[in-house]
Design an enzyme around this catalytic site. Structure first.
Site, short mmCIF file in Angstrom:
data_model
loop_
_atom_site.label_atom_id
_atom_site.label_comp_id
_atom_site.label_asym_id
_atom_site.label_seq_id
_atom_site.Cartn_x
_atom_site.Cartn_y
_atom_site.Cartn_z
N ARG A 149 0.94 -1.14 -0.05
CA ARG A 149 -0.09 0.07 0.17
C ARG A 149 1.04 1.18 0.23
O ARG A 149 2.13 1.25 0.22
CB ARG A 149 -0.99 0.17 1.24
CG ARG A 149 -0.08 0.16 2.63
CD ARG A 149 -1.10 0.83 3.76
NE ARG A 149 -0.60 0.62 5.11
CZ ARG A 149 -0.02 1.88 5.49
NH1 ARG A 149 0.22 2.88 4.74
NH2 ARG A 149 0.39 1.74 6.70
N ASN A 159 2.14 4.98 1.49
CA ASN A 159 2.42 5.21 2.73
C ASN A 159 2.47 6.68 2.83
O ASN A 159 1.61 7.38 2.25
CB ASN A 159 3.53 4.66 3.37
CG ASN A 159 3.57 4.94 4.80
OD1 ASN A 159 2.69 4.75 5.59
ND2 ASN A 159 5.02 5.10 5.55
N ASN A 204 8.57 6.64 3.75
CA ASN A 204 8.07 7.39 4.75
C ASN A 204 8.38 9.09 4.78
O ASN A 204 8.21 9.46 3.58
CB ASN A 204 8.55 6.82 6.23
CG ASN A 204 7.28 6.71 7.01
OD1 ASN A 204 6.30 7.77 7.17
ND2 ASN A 204 7.06 5.76 7.86
N ASP A 239 9.46 8.12 11.19
CA ASP A 239 8.42 8.07 10.55
C ASP A 239 8.14 9.34 9.64
O ASP A 239 9.07 9.41 8.70
CB ASP A 239 7.11 7.88 11.65
CG ASP A 239 5.88 7.51 11.02
OD1 ASP A 239 5.60 7.45 9.78
OD2 ASP A 239 4.93 6.83 11.77
N GLU A 260 2.49 -5.84 6.93
CA GLU A 260 2.86 -7.15 7.71
C GLU A 260 1.85 -8.18 7.36
O GLU A 260 0.63 -7.99 7.31
CB GLU A 260 2.60 -6.84 9.13
CG GLU A 260 4.07 -5.76 9.65
CD GLU A 260 4.06 -5.82 11.21
OE1 GLU A 260 2.97 -6.13 11.66
OE2 GLU A 260 5.20 -5.37 11.80
#
Length: 292
Positions: free
Chosen positions: A102, A104, A155, A205, A122
């Site tokens: 997907r 991010n 990220n 992040d 995951e």
């Protein structure tokens, strides 16, 4: 950390995975996503009310359109979101050969190009296929190019104030990297390490840049945002937040003197949630004196 720093929660609505905050001047509002809640939200700084639009997949980033409305990444799609009608229009779907992937984080460059990266989900707790992600650029003419391949978790990203450097985080590298940036073509080149996170800072992040050209990195599971000097590669400030799963940050408000920080409660067990009642809230950090 400066003693003048003040932190307050601006909304009590909790996000499973709050992410990608963007300040929208024309609405005097903070736009953000709840990835796992599958919704795009807008918090008004005037009314303090939150409005949300639900979508049909995990929505990982949002950017402003010049003509109004938003561009979003959801699932493995780039799409337009019309806020008034709540209509989502797919622009392009990518990576259809990678069902566990997907999108991010994503952000728009100074020329209106939308950079967004992908990652593998995951398949079991702690189990993830490695180097399945990539970094893409959606151009204003709706063409798409791939900028990076073999990424783990694409990220945080941003650009230097002179637009000559692109900064990017691959979370599982636990580092921030810089690239040469060609503003005319939108191409990146010549990666180099800027900063490797220390163990207590955990995983990087989301990220943003301040008015002095310093980077702010949200440390998921580290309960903080850190300020990094990309010229020296040194951490120069730490702001600790009241919950551990800190996901992203951006500047906003009048004169962009406030930092908005998103967080998540997904991934926390009951015992930790009891200790962190503000998990999933969005925080406003004020009192910056040095660089604003």
């Amino acid at each position: 950390m400066s003693s003048s720093i003040r932190i307050e929660s601006v909304m009590k609505e909790k996000n499973r995975m709050g992410e990608c905050p963007v300040w929208e001047e024309r609405e005097n509002a903070l736009v953000y996503v709840d990835i796992n809640g599958q919704k795009v939200c807008r918090w008004s700084a005037i009314s303090h009310e939150v409005q949300c639009v639900s979508v049909d997949a995990r929505v990982s980033s949002v950017a402003l359109r010049q003509r109004g409305g938003y561009v979003i990444t959801l699932g493995t799609r780039f799409a337009f979101l019309d806020w008034d009608t709540q209509k989502v229009t797919t622009i392009l779907e990518l990576e259809q050969d990678k069902p566990n992937n997907r999108f991010n984080d994503g952000k728009v460059d100074p020329k209106g190009r939308y950079f967004a990266g992908t990652m593998a989900e995951e398949t079991a707790p702690g189990v993830r296929a490695r180097r399945q992600g990539a970094l893409y650029t959606l151009f204003p003419d709706l063409s798409v190019i791939k900028q990076l391949d073999q990424v783990d978790i694409s990220n945080g990203l941003d650009w230097s104030l002179d637009h000559r450097t692109f900064f990017h985080i691959d979370s599982l590298a636990y580092a921030v990297h810089a690239f040469n940036y060609d503003l005319c073509t939108g191409k990146i080149a010549c990666p180099r390490l800027v900063y490797h996170l220390e163990e207590e800072e955990r995983m990087p992040d989301g990220m943003c840049i301040d008015a002095e050209g310093k980077l702010w990195v949200a440390c998921i599971d580290g309960g903080r945002v850190i300020r990094i000097d990309p010229e020296t590669g040194k951490r120069i400030q730490t702001v600790r937040l009241p919950t551990s799963r800190i996901t992203s940050c951006c500047f906003g408000g009048k004169d962009y003197t406030e930092m908005y920080v998103t967080s998540a409660y997904d991934g926390l067990d009951e015992a930790t949630l009891a200790k962190e009642p503000q998990a999933g809230e969005i925080f406003k950090v004020m009192g910056f004196e040095i660089f604003l």
